[in-house]
Enzyme design. Structure first.
Site, PDB file in Angstrom:
ATOM      1  N   ASP A 284       1.035  -1.088  -0.238  1.00 36.21           N
ATOM      2  CA  ASP A 284      -0.114   0.118   0.182  1.00 36.21           C
ATOM      3  C   ASP A 284       1.052   1.158   0.177  1.00 36.21           C
ATOM      4  O   ASP A 284       1.848   1.128  -0.002  1.00 36.21           O
ATOM      5  CB  ASP A 284      -0.645  -0.187   1.286  1.00 36.21           C
ATOM      6  N   SER A 285       0.492   2.338  -0.009  1.00 35.07           N
ATOM      7  CA  SER A 285       1.267   3.634   0.035  1.00 35.07           C
ATOM      8  C   SER A 285       2.111   3.839   0.997  1.00 35.07           C
ATOM      9  O   SER A 285       2.024   3.571   2.151  1.00 35.07           O
ATOM     10  CB  SER A 285      -0.011   4.834  -0.021  1.00 35.07           C
TER      11      SER A 285
END
Length: 585
Positions: A284-285
């Site tokens: 994810d980010s």
């Protein structure tokens, strides 16, 4: 180490040859560049040339923009690239995740509330059909988190609910819709959000299930979708201490509480090992605090790849992160074998989407005529059907519904949302809808704030003076406001929140902003976002969940409260928040 013929790649000899020959012809610098999928900030030629040719990124994600802008940017990107890029978007709830004009199909929880997985197929089809018309080939969806904790501020209506089987059924059909449009999915957020009440954007989140519980719930969902052919998995900044301990009995507390995006046990032991996932793992980010607070970034960037991730999503500074990776490779922190394995999976994912053949054919990005499908009549009609089937009557123990101008001519309307102005577009829209039905509408102005010292201030401005009179008024005064009081709760979930709760703008509980009057005058609450407001509005006797504030959902709400349409939605999670007494009062 990577089986290119196996699920989810299923490459033929031509595809395998392209992967192997492309990898063999790459420099170390080009391989490292493939690991990065930054956020697109511009369509400027110089900016894109730097990302694509200087860094050599493997993927890119743009937030939703105008359709011509996005398609032109995609075309420019793919024309510059030696190796075609994975172009991604958060198409969680329709084509509007990639393009402003796209179809807003309905949040996942709304789709689940229809109690028909065919609508999840349509959501995946619409989202990916409209995305593919622009050149999109990677969908950061479906979300397969399970909404066990109603306090969680980020899962909520982004999930298909709290039933693992319903989550699986809907996610599986989303995959079918994506596959039909040659778009890779990314099931997320492994090892599963929804247990904790915290958001991984701002603090490490924890999946607290035991090994046995995880296997029956999240593990069951991920396992089945992996078997079905999900091409990529997005790994969250979420710890799963029980499984880390099971796979590594000597794990320290710090290792048990490491986010999955940095955990060898969770990515290699659980995801690759036990679940047998052969495809691409993306983080994810990596801007989220669940990742950035685990260790110094210089260490975390290569540690994530060593732990099993193949691709980074976003960055603090792309140049810095790229430098950290190059340094780690040069020093042997990242072995040549591990780098090649990660890049092989990236290339194999691209080959499985036929990007190499589309590049030769010049069809990576369709022509302008393809934009006609975005927001088309068929997609819009499906979205309207979802709204009609999703809106859920949670309770009406006072037998209020349906309403009419004969019974309740005057409506006192209170819109509870982040924007406090009574002149907000959403407020004006709701006023217009009730007035169209023939109601006389008075709107609650939530912009003024009354504080304790204001009780004895003789020189209050008009808005505060009105509040003082309201607070110190008699119970009978509420009848001057209307015959029916309607709360519209529009508390939308979004990243970087700590809570999604109703906050009444009152003093000591005094003031008409809070529903003190539910035993005095008919009162109804409609939530167009968070479905758990009965926890804070236990006094409400008529409560509706709509899960979405898009126009078609507002249309459906009005049709149903006016009695022109039946309520059809089935709650995919517990709107009573475990407080069973709320069902009867």
């Amino acid at each position: 180490m990577v089986d290119l013929k196996a699920n989810p790649f299923n490459l033929d000899e031509e595809g395998i040859k392209w992967v192997e020959e492309t990898l063999a012809g790459m420099t170390t610098k080009e391989k490292v560049g493939q690991l990065f999928c930054p956020l697109g900030m511009s369509d400027d030629d110089g900016y894109l040339n730097h990302l694509i040719n200087d860094i050599g990124i493997g993927g890119m994600l743009y937030r939703a923009g105008d359709k011509k802008y996005i398609q032109d940017a995609y075309r420019k990107i793919q024309s510059m690239a030696k190796i075609p890029l994975l172009l991604a978007a958060n198409t969680e709830a329709g084509g509007d995740g990639v393009v402003n004009e796209g179809t807003s199909f309905g949040k996942p929880m709304a789709v689940a509330a229809t109690n028909d997985p065919e609508n999840a197929y349509r959501m995946g089809y619409v989202a990916c059909k409209e995305g593919a018309a622009l050149g999109l080939n990677w969908s950061f969806a479906p979300i397969v988190d399970i909404d066990y904790n109603f306090h969680n501020p980020i899962t909520n209506v982004r999930t298909f609910g709290s039933d693992p089987e319903k989550v699986l059924a809907n996610a599986s059909r989303y995959l079918d819709g994506a596959d039909e449009n040659d778009v890779a999915v990314s099931i997320k957020h492994f090892p599963g959000d929804g247990c904790d009440e915290r958001d991984q954007h701002i603090v490490l989140s924890v999946n607290s299930k035991s090994v046995e519980e995880w296997d029956k719930t999240y593990g069951h969902v991920y396992g089945e979708l992996i078997k079905k052919g999900a091409k990529t998995v997005m790994v969250g900044h979420i710890a799963q201490p029980a499984y880390v301990e099971a796979l590594n009995p000597n794990a320290t507390t710090k290792e048990k509480m490491m986010p999955a995006s940095l955990s060898k046990e969770l990515m290699q032991g659980l995801l690759r090992g036990k679940l047998g996932f052969n495809g691409l793992i993306t983080t994810d980010s990596t801007c989220m605090l669940g990742f950035t607070t685990a260790m110094p970034r210089r260490d975390a960037v290569p540690a994530s790849i060593n732990a099993g991730a193949d691709m980074f999503l976003f960055d603090k500074s792309l140049e810095e992160d790229f430098g950290f990776m190059m340094d780690a490779v040069e020093k042997g922190v990242i072995s040549a074998e591990r780098l090649d394995e990660a890049v092989t999976r990236i290339l194999a994912t691209k080959a499985s989407l036929h990007l190499h053949t589309k590049q030769k054919e010049g069809t990576l990005v369709p022509g302008p005529e393809s934009l006609n499908v975005i927001g088309c009549e068929q997609h819009t009609q499906w979205a309207k059907q979802v709204a009609d089937q999703a809106v859920t009557l949670v309770k009406d123990t006072q037998n209020l519904l349906p309403i009419s101008t004969e019974r309740y001519k005057r409506v006192y309307l209170n819109i509870i949302q982040k924007e406090l102005s009574a002149d907000d577009e959403n407020v004006r829209d709701w006023v217009a809808r009730f007035e169209k039905e023939g109601f006389e509408v008075m709107v609650r102005d939530r912009s003024a704030v009354f504080e304790t010292p204001d009780f004895i201030n003789p020189n209050l401005p008009p808005a505060k003076e009105a509040l003082r009179k309201e607070i110190q008024g008699s119970s009978a005064d509420i009848y001057q406001k209307g015959d029916l009081i309607v709360f519209i709760a529009n508390i939308e979930n979004a990243s970087n929140n700590t809570v999604l709760r109703l906050n009444w703008r009152v003093v000591f509980g005094l003031g008409d902003d809070a529903p003190w009057f539910t035993e005095e005058i008919p009162t109804m609450m409609i939530s167009t976002a968070c479905p758990y407001h009965l926890f804070d509005a236990a006094m409400i006797h008529t409560y509706i969940n709509a899960y979405n504030t898009a126009p078609q959902f507002k249309d459906a709400i009005m049709d149903k409260i006016m009695g022109r349409s039946e309520f059809k939605g089935v709650a995919p999670s517990d709107p009573f928040c475990g407080l069973d007494y709320l069902k009867e009062i």
